[in-house]
Write an enzyme that holds these catalytic residues in place. Structure first.
Site, mmCIF file in Angstrom:
data_model
loop_
_atom_site.group_PDB
_atom_site.id
_atom_site.type_symbol
_atom_site.label_atom_id
_atom_site.label_comp_id
_atom_site.label_asym_id
_atom_site.label_seq_id
_atom_site.Cartn_x
_atom_site.Cartn_y
_atom_site.Cartn_z
ATOM 1 N N GLU A 1 -6.386 6.910 -1.046
ATOM 2 C CA GLU A 1 -5.994 5.532 -0.369
ATOM 3 C C GLU A 1 -6.727 4.394 -0.969
ATOM 4 O OE1 GLU A 1 -4.636 5.530 2.471
ATOM 5 O OE2 GLU A 1 -4.042 7.541 2.201
ATOM 6 N N HIS B 1 1.448 4.448 -2.662
ATOM 7 C CA HIS B 1 1.839 5.942 -2.662
ATOM 8 C C HIS B 1 3.005 6.513 -3.248
ATOM 9 C CE1 HIS B 1 -2.035 6.632 -0.380
ATOM 10 N NE2 HIS B 1 -1.630 5.792 0.568
ATOM 11 N N HIS C 1 0.855 -1.082 0.185
ATOM 12 C CA HIS C 1 -0.141 0.029 0.292
ATOM 13 C C HIS C 1 0.845 1.183 0.063
ATOM 14 C CE1 HIS C 1 -3.511 2.625 1.562
ATOM 15 N NE2 HIS C 1 -2.375 3.095 2.023
ATOM 16 N N GLU C 2 1.919 1.280 0.892
ATOM 17 C CA GLU C 2 2.813 2.371 0.840
ATOM 18 C C GLU C 2 3.516 2.673 -0.289
ATOM 19 O OE1 GLU C 2 2.466 4.522 3.096
ATOM 20 O OE2 GLU C 2 1.159 3.329 4.379
#
Lengths: 183, 325
Positions: free
Chosen positions: B250, B172, B168-169
């Site tokens: 997100e 980003h 997930h990071e």
């Protein structure tokens, strides 16, 4: 007036061609780099296996056969230099490692050993890195092949001599389920 | 969920997202510098009006212009520092400490695995010493990024769940949310600091008091009121920018995690664990709360869907991930 329009069109076309060409070169380099990344991780796997087997030997007295298989598969894979030979060899090594990991589950003392635990973590991670490096390689190949085949970048690709790249195919033995003998 | 799939699992268009983030970062920094310059001009003009010079013109205050120029210079230097060390500033604001591979071998391995899957250089790795469950990524470019996780996260997540969170990071990072988020965090901090300073000056200094009874008196009161209103509104506006950071990011990062790990179920169970944890992480600075995977301050189950929240409700995110599977 007409002359200016033609000139403008030619300039726009040239800018597009240069940008596309550079994009294709960057894509080709990314694909090449992706392939090298896989090699880096494979090399790391070859280095880790003898260490792990050395430590595991003391605990897994009854499983010498599995350990020998792992070492043999590792040596075969290391010495396979052509893509045609390395595919099956890699598959065999992955299979042997899978059996080793499965067996290790039934040796609590082995899993409790700090040294073994860190080696197992390293090897697990290396297996993951190999898989992710292949996945990224295939993603790069898809992006590059799309550009080479889609209009209008395919015109620049044809003129610049960019050929489509080959996907990494999963060897058949790796997709087959691992046979577990309960005896 | 095989290792090598050909098609993307879901459409995750990072390049479009990255372009938006590059553009938004430039706009953000320009607007923040403008706000800072206006505040500084008002401050200078107010101080000059206090001198009581009858020829004083509030629209062309020499001291105001000087203050504004100084503020612009400070902002530009601040921008350069952010470009160079934005990730380190944010790590410090979050109370995260960088760790080497010997101190956290599995975390380093997982971060490297996700970097390989994403095709970016391996980020630096940091840990926040708290029982709370949280993680964030920061940095101004894809090559200079740091990923930080809490100790509680390392202790309570399985290897696969940790991998999903790091994925997930990494989403980003690919979308360059890290650049926009880091710039927002660092500049929101600067504006809040400046406004705070002005309000404090007004409270304790002589600025608010009129000296003598000159003609400039009425003008001066107007300027003081303007300045105070501006000093109150500016940080609110900066906060609004922080909250307006699209919650869409997100969802996109969640989808990217699933694309990288080919394992949305691991992210679902990780998010469920994050949602069940009730430990807040209040050592984090509020200026960077939008960077975290789940809001470190707010109770994220109940009111998180509200307009002002920086994060979507976890239930929504989990529902969307289930649709992928």
């Amino acid at each position: 007036m007409f002359g200016w329009i033609v000139l403008g069109l030619v300039v726009a076309l040239a800018v597009y061609a240069v940008a596309t060409y550079n994009g294709l070169v960057a894509g080709r380099n990314q694909v090449g780099n992706g392939w090298k990344q896989i090699d880096v991780q494979l090399k790391r796997r070859y280095d880790l296996i003898p260490n792990l087997v050395e430590v595991a030997k003391d605990y897994m007295g009854y499983e010498q056969e599995t350990l020998k298989q792992v070492i043999a598969a590792r040596n075969t894979a290391m010495n396979a230099h052509t893509p045609a030979a390395s595919g099956p060899a890699e598959a065999q090594l992955a299979g042997a490692l899978g059996r080793f990991f499965a067996l290790a589950e039934s040796y609590p003392e082995l899993k409790a050993n700090e040294n073994v635990r860190s080696l197992m973590e390293e090897l697990t991670s290396t297996e993951n890195k190999i898989a992710f490096a292949r996945q990224h390689y295939n993603d790069s190949v898809m992006a590059q092949n799309n550009r080479i085949e889609q209009f209008p970048s395919n015109v620049v690709g044809r003129l610049g001599g960019f050929g489509p790249h080959e996907y990494f195919e999963v060897p058949a033995a790796e997709t087959a389920p691992i046979k577990v003998s309960l005896r | 969920m095989t290792g090598e799939g050909r098609g993307g699992l879901v459409s995750t268009d990072f390049e479009a997202a990255a372009r938006r983030n590059r553009r938004n970062t430039v706009i953000l920094i320009a607007v923040m510098i403008a706000i800072g310059a206006v505040l500084a001009y008002l401050l200078g003009a107010t101080v000059e009006s206090a001198e009581g010079d009858p020829r004083f013109n509030p629209a062309a205050s020499g001291l105001g212009l000087a203050f504004a120029l100084i503020m612009i210079a400070i902002s530009l230097i601040w921008t350069l520092i952010t470009m160079k060390a934005g990730d380190r500033i944010v790590l410090a604001l979050a109370g995260a400490r960088e760790v080497d591979a010997a101190a956290a071998p599995q975390l380093h391995n997982v971060v490297e695995e996700m970097a390989i899957a994403a095709g970016v250089p391996k980020p630096r790795v940091a840990i926040m010493e708290t029982e709370a469950l949280n993680a964030f990524a920061t940095g101004m470019s894809r090559d200079h990024v740091a990923v930080a996780v809490t100790r509680g996260l390392l202790n309570s997540l399985s290897r696969e769940e940790l991998q999903a969170v790091i994925g997930h990071e990494m989403g980003h990072v690919l979308n360059l949310d890290v650049r926009y988020g880091t710039a927002v965090g660092v500049f929101v901090g600067l504006i809040v600091l400046l406004s705070d300073g002005i309000l404090r000056l007004g409270r304790f200094g002589r600025m608010g008091r009129a000296r003598g009874n000159d003609k400039g008196n009425g003008l001066q009161i107007v300027l003081v009121i303007l300045l105070i209103v501006a000093a109150i509104i500016a940080p609110l506006a900066a906060k609004l920018v922080q909250m307006a950071i699209s919650r869409q990011r997100e969802y996109l990062a969640d989808a990217t995690s699933a694309r990288l790990t080919r394992n949305p179920l691991a992210l679902i169970s990780a998010l469920e664990k994050l949602g069940n944890s009730t430990v807040p992480y209040d050592r984090a600075n509020r200026a960077i709360q939008h960077l975290f995977i789940v809001n470190p301050f707010r109770d994220f189950s109940a009111t998180a869907g509200a307009l002002m929240a920086t994060h979507p409700a976890l239930a929504d995110r989990i529902a969307r991930l289930r649709d992928l599977g």
